[in-house]
Write a protein that holds these residues in place. Structure first.
Motif, PDB file in Angstrom:
ATOM      1  N   GLU A  95       0.821  -1.213   0.000  1.00 36.37           N
ATOM      2  CA  GLU A  95       0.000   0.000   0.000  1.00 36.37           C
ATOM      3  C   GLU A  95       0.854   1.261   0.000  1.00 36.37           C
ATOM      4  N   LEU A  96       2.136   1.117   0.317  1.00 35.27           N
ATOM      5  CA  LEU A  96       3.028   2.272   0.418  1.00 35.27           C
ATOM      6  C   LEU A  96       3.897   2.371  -0.825  1.00 35.27           C
ATOM      7  N   TRP A  97       4.118   3.588  -1.288  1.00 30.66           N
ATOM      8  CA  TRP A  97       5.045   3.798  -2.395  1.00 30.66           C
ATOM      9  C   TRP A  97       6.469   3.593  -1.910  1.00 30.66           C
ATOM     10  N   GLN A  98       6.780   4.200  -0.765  1.00 33.24           N
ATOM     11  CA  GLN A  98       8.077   4.022  -0.150  1.00 33.24           C
ATOM     12  C   GLN A  98       7.946   4.101   1.364  1.00 33.24           C
ATOM     13  N   VAL A 132       5.351   7.087   2.604  1.00 29.48           N
ATOM     14  CA  VAL A 132       4.480   7.887   1.749  1.00 29.48           C
ATOM     15  C   VAL A 132       3.643   6.993   0.842  1.00 29.48           C
ATOM     16  N   THR A 133       2.510   7.522   0.438  1.00 33.37           N
ATOM     17  CA  THR A 133       1.673   6.899  -0.583  1.00 33.37           C
ATOM     18  C   THR A 133       1.742   7.760  -1.838  1.00 33.37           C
ATOM     19  N   SER A 134       1.723   7.110  -2.998  1.00 37.98           N
ATOM     20  CA  SER A 134       1.804   7.832  -4.261  1.00 37.98           C
ATOM     21  C   SER A 134       1.441   6.893  -5.392  1.00 37.98           C
ATOM     22  N   ASP A 135       1.066   7.460  -6.532  1.00 39.07           N
ATOM     23  CA  ASP A 135       0.836   6.666  -7.736  1.00 39.07           C
ATOM     24  C   ASP A 135       2.071   6.633  -8.625  1.00 39.07           C
ATOM     25  N   ASP A 136       2.881   7.688  -8.574  1.00 34.52           N
ATOM     26  CA  ASP A 136       3.955   7.820  -9.550  1.00 34.52           C
ATOM     27  C   ASP A 136       5.154   8.615  -9.049  1.00 34.52           C
ATOM     28  N   ALA A 137       5.140   9.002  -7.771  1.00 35.49           N
ATOM     29  CA  ALA A 137       6.232   9.764  -7.145  1.00 35.49           C
ATOM     30  C   ALA A 137       6.284  11.226  -7.585  1.00 35.49           C
ATOM     31  N   MET A 138       5.416  11.660  -8.510  1.00 39.73           N
ATOM     32  CA  MET A 138       5.388  13.076  -8.866  1.00 39.73           C
ATOM     33  C   MET A 138       4.806  13.887  -7.718  1.00 39.73           C
ATOM     34  N   THR A 139       3.802  13.338  -7.077  1.00 33.20           N
ATOM     35  CA  THR A 139       3.275  13.885  -5.831  1.00 33.20           C
ATOM     36  C   THR A 139       3.170  12.718  -4.848  1.00 33.20           C
ATOM     37  N   ALA A 140       3.183  13.034  -3.565  1.00 36.74           N
ATOM     38  CA  ALA A 140       3.111  11.983  -2.554  1.00 36.74           C
ATOM     39  C   ALA A 140       2.508  12.549  -1.274  1.00 36.74           C
ATOM     40  N   ASP A 141       1.797  11.716  -0.556  1.00 40.55           N
ATOM     41  CA  ASP A 141       1.216  12.101   0.719  1.00 40.55           C
ATOM     42  C   ASP A 141       1.817  11.237   1.813  1.00 40.55           C
ATOM     43  N   TRP A 142       2.022  11.811   2.981  1.00 41.57           N
ATOM     44  CA  TRP A 142       2.584  10.999   4.060  1.00 41.57           C
ATOM     45  C   TRP A 142       1.552   9.963   4.499  1.00 41.57           C
ATOM     46  N   ALA A 143       2.034   8.766   4.740  1.00 42.81           N
ATOM     47  CA  ALA A 143       1.146   7.643   5.046  1.00 42.81           C
ATOM     48  C   ALA A 143       0.669   7.710   6.494  1.00 42.81           C
ATOM     49  N   ARG A 144      -0.621   7.519   6.665  1.00 41.07           N
ATOM     50  CA  ARG A 144      -1.200   7.522   8.017  1.00 41.07           C
ATOM     51  C   ARG A 144      -1.062   6.126   8.622  1.00 41.07           C
ATOM     52  N   LEU A 145       0.131   5.795   9.061  1.00 36.68           N
ATOM     53  CA  LEU A 145       0.369   4.491   9.668  1.00 36.68           C
ATOM     54  C   LEU A 145      -0.366   4.396  11.006  1.00 36.68           C
ATOM     55  N   PRO A 146      -0.926   3.241  11.338  1.00 35.43           N
ATOM     56  CA  PRO A 146      -1.642   3.092  12.615  1.00 35.43           C
ATOM     57  C   PRO A 146      -0.737   3.392  13.808  1.00 35.43           C
ATOM     58  N   TYR A 147      -1.311   4.012  14.830  1.00 32.86           N
ATOM     59  CA  TYR A 147      -0.532   4.373  16.011  1.00 32.86           C
ATOM     60  C   TYR A 147       0.102   3.161  16.675  1.00 32.86           C
ATOM     61  N   ASP A 148      -0.642   2.050  16.747  1.00 32.25           N
ATOM     62  CA  ASP A 148      -0.080   0.877  17.419  1.00 32.25           C
ATOM     63  C   ASP A 148       1.097   0.309  16.627  1.00 32.25           C
ATOM     64  N   LEU A 149       1.069   0.445  15.293  1.00 28.05           N
ATOM     65  CA  LEU A 149       2.197   0.009  14.483  1.00 28.05           C
ATOM     66  C   LEU A 149       3.406   0.907  14.728  1.00 28.05           C
ATOM     67  N   THR A 191      10.297  16.709  -0.635  1.00 25.72           N
ATOM     68  CA  THR A 191      10.539  15.610  -1.569  1.00 25.72           C
ATOM     69  C   THR A 191      10.405  14.313  -0.770  1.00 25.72           C
ATOM     70  N   ILE A 192      10.368  13.194  -1.469  1.00 25.76           N
ATOM     71  CA  ILE A 192      10.217  11.918  -0.762  1.00 25.76           C
ATOM     72  C   ILE A 192      11.497  11.606   0.006  1.00 25.76           C
ATOM     73  N   GLU A 193      12.626  11.572  -0.701  1.00 29.89           N
ATOM     74  CA  GLU A 193      13.908  11.425  -0.020  1.00 29.89           C
ATOM     75  C   GLU A 193      14.291  12.751   0.631  1.00 29.89           C
ATOM     76  N   TRP A 194      15.086  12.675   1.691  1.00 30.47           N
ATOM     77  CA  TRP A 194      15.533  13.896   2.355  1.00 30.47           C
ATOM     78  C   TRP A 194      16.661  14.567   1.584  1.00 30.47           C
ATOM     79  N   GLU A 195      17.498  13.766   0.950  1.00 31.69           N
ATOM     80  CA  GLU A 195      18.614  14.338   0.186  1.00 31.69           C
ATOM     81  C   GLU A 195      18.589  13.800  -1.239  1.00 31.69           C
TER      82      GLU A 195
END
Length: 538
Positions: A456-459, A488-505, A534-538
């Protein structure tokens, strides 16, 4: 032949001598050309067309009608773009495109170009229309037939079409657009102001299918998997009985390219795997085992960790890391390639997104150098074999599945060529720091897989900043590393949203990292989307 490309199949974009050169696809396949006017969703239009079962190429808007005609397309789509049709230097519509005898669909800026060129009325609106909007279909016509009279759509424009050209039917309006869709069935010209290619337009794919199937009469049977045998034949024709080498990274692109070429020419192919010591935990051994034992592909494996660590001593600047890693990679690769002897061809896993980014000529800003290996020499003399050059990433996965690659490899998340070195942020990538990061990343991936969230995650990965913080562990003061979780979640890495991972995870991940890694006493979560980050920090 001289190439500037990385000699690894998980390569950055190959520099193209001719930015509009057609990709290597079966010419029996129906094709629709998408002309890029600089829109942020232009690549996505081409991908959505392919998802409908029609092959598409994305070309710069200025390639010319003759170049478009050379492809013998069944239709042409004009993309959106950031300009105003009235602005000095704004991209213009070449009238000859309307005389090719195939249907034309304008999207957003593409529709405004059609309206302006054909005598409609386009004006700058007092209020722009960005984001979700309500579309009201007044006259379905051919393009919107069978769709709801009221529907949501995604808009991104300030100029607005106030009147369609003479002889056109105005099909729909929206919250801020008097004319949000029009058509002339007789002339084969269609326009929509909204973006059918984004998921925020629920009936967007239906519109594209109507245009491709009913209007263009395309044979909607193209799929990435369907071209495997075609590519095998092309590889055999190109290579003959010559020796071929492939830089194998273990990523999806290089693995699929290698297996596809091996299917075509067998042991004429030798793969070279350079383990730079910057990979994830156990990854090097997995690559060697898979390709030697499972696929039986001749493989040269080089343990070059010490060489790369020596080069990285004292280096903290991210671009410098990339260039040093890239240059050393080339040196090691050249040494091993020379041992193979008289290899004429080099396999690269160039994807269609690489082709677009290297040759699009649309004025897109360079944010940073590609995350794959950089710092390349200009005298690598091989002819290129690029069996994936026509495919987007998700299509490469489909080919991989068709070839029988294991699911774990096919769905492997993207990983930068310089590896963990660019995830040690702000500091030197030492053996100690890399090992801490490697172990933290292993825990993250292990827990995400256990939770069933990996696909479910792009990266998803860890970052190790050059920061230490105070902590308390076992009633003692500690001074340890901070690990940053990035997912993050994304379809193509052009845009990405931070993934809402469950708190217990997240709690389980943090607990394991702090308990199992003595050097770590703090775990934080990056909740930045792209853009602005960006997705990567550097």
């Amino acid at each position: 032949m001289t190439t500037h490309g990385v000699p690894t199949a998980a390569t950055a974009a190959t520099e193209l001598a001719d930015e509009s050169a057609p990709v290597d696809v079966p010419r029996a396949t129906d094709e629709v050309v998408v002309l890029d006017y600089g829109g942020q969703y232009s690549q996505l239009i081409a991908r959505r067309v392919r998802e409908c079962g029609v092959f598409s190429e994305l070309l710069p808007h200025h390639v010319g009608a003759d170049e478009v005609a050379r492809r013998k397309p069944k239709g042409v789509i004009l993309s959106g773009g950031p300009a105003s049709v009235y602005a000095d230097g704004a991209p213009r519509l070449e009238k000859e495109l309307l005389d090719l005898g195939v249907p034309v669909l304008g999207i957003c800026y593409g529709m405004q170009l059609l309206a302006n060129e054909l005598g409609g009325r386009v004006e700058g609106a007092e209020v722009g229309e960005f984001g979700r909007s309500q579309l009201t279909v007044r006259e379905p016509g051919r393009l919107l037939e069978g769709l709801p009279a009221e529907q949501r759509c995604w808009m991104s424009h300030r100029d607005t079409v106030y009147a369609a050209p003479e002889g056109f039917t105005e099909l729909a309006s929206s919250t801020e657009s008097p004319v949000a869709a029009f058509e002339s069935v007789e002339r084969g010209i269609y326009g929509i102001q909204y973006h059918p290619e984004v998921v925020h337009t629920p009936y967007g794919q239906d519109v594209l299918k109507r245009f491709l199937g009913d209007v263009c009469e395309c044979d909607m049977t193209w799929s990435a998997a369907s071209i495997v045998e075609e590519q095998v034949a092309r590889i055999r024709e190109q290579v003959g009985d010559a020796k071929v080498i492939c830089g194998l990274s273990g990523g999806v692109d290089s693995s699929v390219a290698a297996v596809l070429v091996h299917k075509a020419i067998g042991d004429q192919l030798t793969c070279i795997f350079v383990d730079h010591g910057l990979m994830r935990k156990g990854e090097g051994d997995q690559v060697i085992k898979a390709f030697r034992e499972h696929y039986g592909i001749p493989l040269v494996a080089v343990d070059a960790e010490e060489r790369f660590l020596e080069k990285l001593k004292g280096v903290t600047e991210p671009e410098a890391k990339r260039k040093l890693i890239g240059a050393e990679f080339i040196r090691v690769f050249e040494e091993e390639a020379a041992k193979v002897g008289d290899a004429k061809f080099l396999v690269q896993g160039t994807l269609y997104s690489d082709v677009i980014e290297s040759g699009g000529g649309t004025g897109a800003a360079t944010i940073k150098s590609h995350h794959n290996v950089g710092g390349l020499p200009e005298d690598l003399e091989f002819e290129l074999v690029e069996p994936l050059r026509a495919l987007f990433k998700d299509e490469v996965r489909a080919v991989g599945a068709e070839l029988g690659l294991p699911e774990r490899l096919v769905w492997r998340q993207p990983f930068p060529g310089p590896g963990l070195a660019i995830r040690v942020v702000g500091g030197e990538a030492t053996k100690e720091r890399l090992d801490v990061l490697r172990d933290a990343d292993y825990i993250l991936q292990d827990e995400i897989r256990k939770a069933g969230l990996y696909r479910e995650l792009w990266q998803s990965f860890c970052v190790l900043p050059d920061v230490r913080t105070v902590g308390v562990q076992g009633d003692e003061r500690t001074y340890g590393y901070v690990v940053v979780i990035r997912a993050v979640t994304s379809d193509d890495a052009m845009t990405a949203d931070w993934a809402r991972l469950p708190y217990d995870l997240l709690e389980q991940i943090a607990s394991r990292m702090i308990n199992e890694l003595r050097e770590v006493n703090r775990v934080v979560l990056d909740i930045t989307s792209k853009p602005p980050g960006t997705i990567e920090w550097e």
